[in-house]
Scaffold this active site. Sequence first.
Site, PDB file in Angstrom:
ATOM      1  N   GLU A   1      34.005  53.062  45.559  1.00  0.00           N
ATOM      2  CA  GLU A   1      34.251  51.618  45.481  1.00  0.00           C
ATOM      3  C   GLU A   1      33.406  50.858  46.509  1.00  0.00           C
ATOM      4  O   GLU A   1      32.961  49.734  46.249  1.00  0.00           O
ATOM      5  CB  GLU A   1      35.741  51.308  45.677  1.00  0.00           C
TER       6      GLU A   1
ATOM      7  N   ARG B   1      34.466  37.329  39.498  1.00  0.00           N
ATOM      8  CA  ARG B   1      35.310  38.482  39.821  1.00  0.00           C
ATOM      9  C   ARG B   1      35.097  39.631  38.840  1.00  0.00           C
ATOM     10  O   ARG B   1      35.345  40.798  39.160  1.00  0.00           O
ATOM     11  CB  ARG B   1      36.787  38.076  39.858  1.00  0.00           C
TER      12      ARG B   1
ATOM     13  N   HIS C   1      40.261  58.033  40.577  1.00  0.00           N
ATOM     14  CA  HIS C   1      39.709  56.759  40.114  1.00  0.00           C
ATOM     15  C   HIS C   1      38.265  56.596  40.580  1.00  0.00           C
ATOM     16  O   HIS C   1      37.373  56.258  39.788  1.00  0.00           O
ATOM     17  CB  HIS C   1      40.559  55.604  40.634  1.00  0.00           C
TER      18      HIS C   1
ATOM     19  N   HIS D   1      37.227  53.715  33.635  1.00  0.00           N
ATOM     20  CA  HIS D   1      38.603  53.644  33.137  1.00  0.00           C
ATOM     21  C   HIS D   1      38.772  54.446  31.850  1.00  0.00           C
ATOM     22  O   HIS D   1      39.809  55.084  31.640  1.00  0.00           O
ATOM     23  CB  HIS D   1      38.999  52.189  32.892  1.00  0.00           C
TER      24      HIS D   1
ATOM     25  N   ARG E   1      61.738  37.597  39.023  1.00  0.00           N
ATOM     26  CA  ARG E   1      60.598  36.710  38.768  1.00  0.00           C
ATOM     27  C   ARG E   1      59.666  36.571  39.966  1.00  0.00           C
ATOM     28  O   ARG E   1      58.861  35.642  40.029  1.00  0.00           O
ATOM     29  CB  ARG E   1      61.056  35.329  38.282  1.00  0.00           C
TER      30      ARG E   1
ATOM     31  N   LYS F   1      45.741  41.880  42.302  1.00  0.00           N
ATOM     32  CA  LYS F   1      45.868  42.456  40.966  1.00  0.00           C
ATOM     33  C   LYS F   1      46.824  43.644  41.048  1.00  0.00           C
ATOM     34  O   LYS F   1      46.570  44.594  41.781  1.00  0.00           O
ATOM     35  CB  LYS F   1      44.507  42.896  40.429  1.00  0.00           C
TER      36      LYS F   1
ATOM     37  N   ASN G   1      34.071  44.814  38.358  1.00  0.00           N
ATOM     38  CA  ASN G   1      34.317  45.867  37.372  1.00  0.00           C
ATOM     39  C   ASN G   1      33.086  46.733  37.118  1.00  0.00           C
ATOM     40  O   ASN G   1      33.110  47.577  36.208  1.00  0.00           O
ATOM     41  CB  ASN G   1      34.782  45.246  36.051  1.00  0.00           C
TER      42      ASN G   1
ATOM     43  N   GLU H   1      39.760  36.198  37.562  1.00  0.00           N
ATOM     44  CA  GLU H   1      38.749  36.955  36.832  1.00  0.00           C
ATOM     45  C   GLU H   1      38.227  36.223  35.599  1.00  0.00           C
ATOM     46  O   GLU H   1      38.109  36.787  34.509  1.00  0.00           O
ATOM     47  CB  GLU H   1      39.307  38.325  36.429  1.00  0.00           C
TER      48      GLU H   1
ATOM     49  N   HIS I   1      33.437  50.346  35.955  1.00  0.00           N
ATOM     50  CA  HIS I   1      34.821  50.576  35.534  1.00  0.00           C
ATOM     51  C   HIS I   1      34.987  50.667  34.016  1.00  0.00           C
ATOM     52  O   HIS I   1      36.001  51.168  33.545  1.00  0.00           O
ATOM     53  CB  HIS I   1      35.729  49.483  36.096  1.00  0.00           C
TER      54      HIS I   1
ATOM     55  N   LYS J   1      34.843  41.845  48.797  1.00  0.00           N
ATOM     56  CA  LYS J   1      35.922  41.661  47.814  1.00  0.00           C
ATOM     57  C   LYS J   1      36.635  40.328  48.039  1.00  0.00           C
ATOM     58  O   LYS J   1      36.889  39.577  47.083  1.00  0.00           O
ATOM     59  CB  LYS J   1      36.916  42.818  47.949  1.00  0.00           C
TER      60      LYS J   1
END
Length: 358
Positions: free
Chosen positions: A180, A234, A258, A245, A117, A138, A238, A230, A241, A220
């Site tokens: 990026e 935030r 990427h 993606h 956990r 993330k 993206n 997000e 992306h 960032k």
Amino acid sequence: MEEILVQSSTNTYKISIGESLRLQIKQFLNKEYSSIMLVTDDHVAALYLNEILENLPNDQVFQSIVPAGEKSKNLQAFYQLQTEAIEFGLDRESLIIALGGGVVGDLAGFVAATYMRGIDYIQMPTTILAHDSSVGGKVAINHELGKNLIGSFYPPEAVIYDVETLHSLSDREIRSGYAELIKEALISNENFFNTLLMVDIYNVPNGGLQAHLQQGIKIKATIVEADERESGVRKYLNLGHTLGHALEAELGYGKLTHGEAVAIGLLFAIHVSEELYSIKLPFNELVQWFTKNKYPINVTDLDKLALINKMKSDKKALKSRIQMVLLEAVAKPVTKELEDTAIENYLISFERRLMEND
């Protein structure tokens, strides 16, 4: 050495950027751990694993090596690392160190977030791209139907960024990282964007690279502190992306890096922004910069319906409606929901526009 503090909902962690930090790792451990599991890939292991192991203070140190590349960011690798953590006897006072690029950071971070956990982990990025993925907490793995769909928000205890490890990067990895940085500049800082447009990314001196990384990380970190999970600003991270993606998933993970996929996605987002808002953005300037720096942006014969379906399964989609980050101006991002037919038309005109610029 530059230090940047990030305040998350659960802890404050420090991002340390400098040279030879991998040889000083002891000073970044804020407490004693019962054991340490170092996760890396086979490429990075050959370069830096022994140096890291020699500088860890704990007798109970274990190592796990995954194949390099995006294909390792999957459920099988995640399960294997969980199995190894159990076999090594890791407990709740153990530490996981992610040594590598974004794949290793996301994968090892997700293992740390879910093992018993949640246990502590440290990010040790070794790529330019990972300046982005290692900050903000993330962590995730991919599903064949979409990128980063299985994951969590789980901040690290520290980020240790030794810029000397960037000397061994391939051209593809350099391209991936600078895409990026371009994204971060586009959403927040026009001066930084204009500075990057003057850069030959394969011939950046150490001081210049470190300055670019610090600027990108500060952008960032500021956004992450304002919106950790997000729900607001935030989302602007993206930019590029949505299509990026989708391209990664549709073409097969690893076909494009990427950052290479995001580069195409950035151009698409700018194209849509210009069409939707009837404005002029630096589309042509960015095409020229990407071309000069050898980005593979001339994608043709895209399966538009397949890409749209991938976009709709993206974690950023809302109620199966595609949500894109667009620009009203450089450093003025907005989010917009778009219909499938609109996206299809934009993809057709985008492909035509790229061919005209070829």
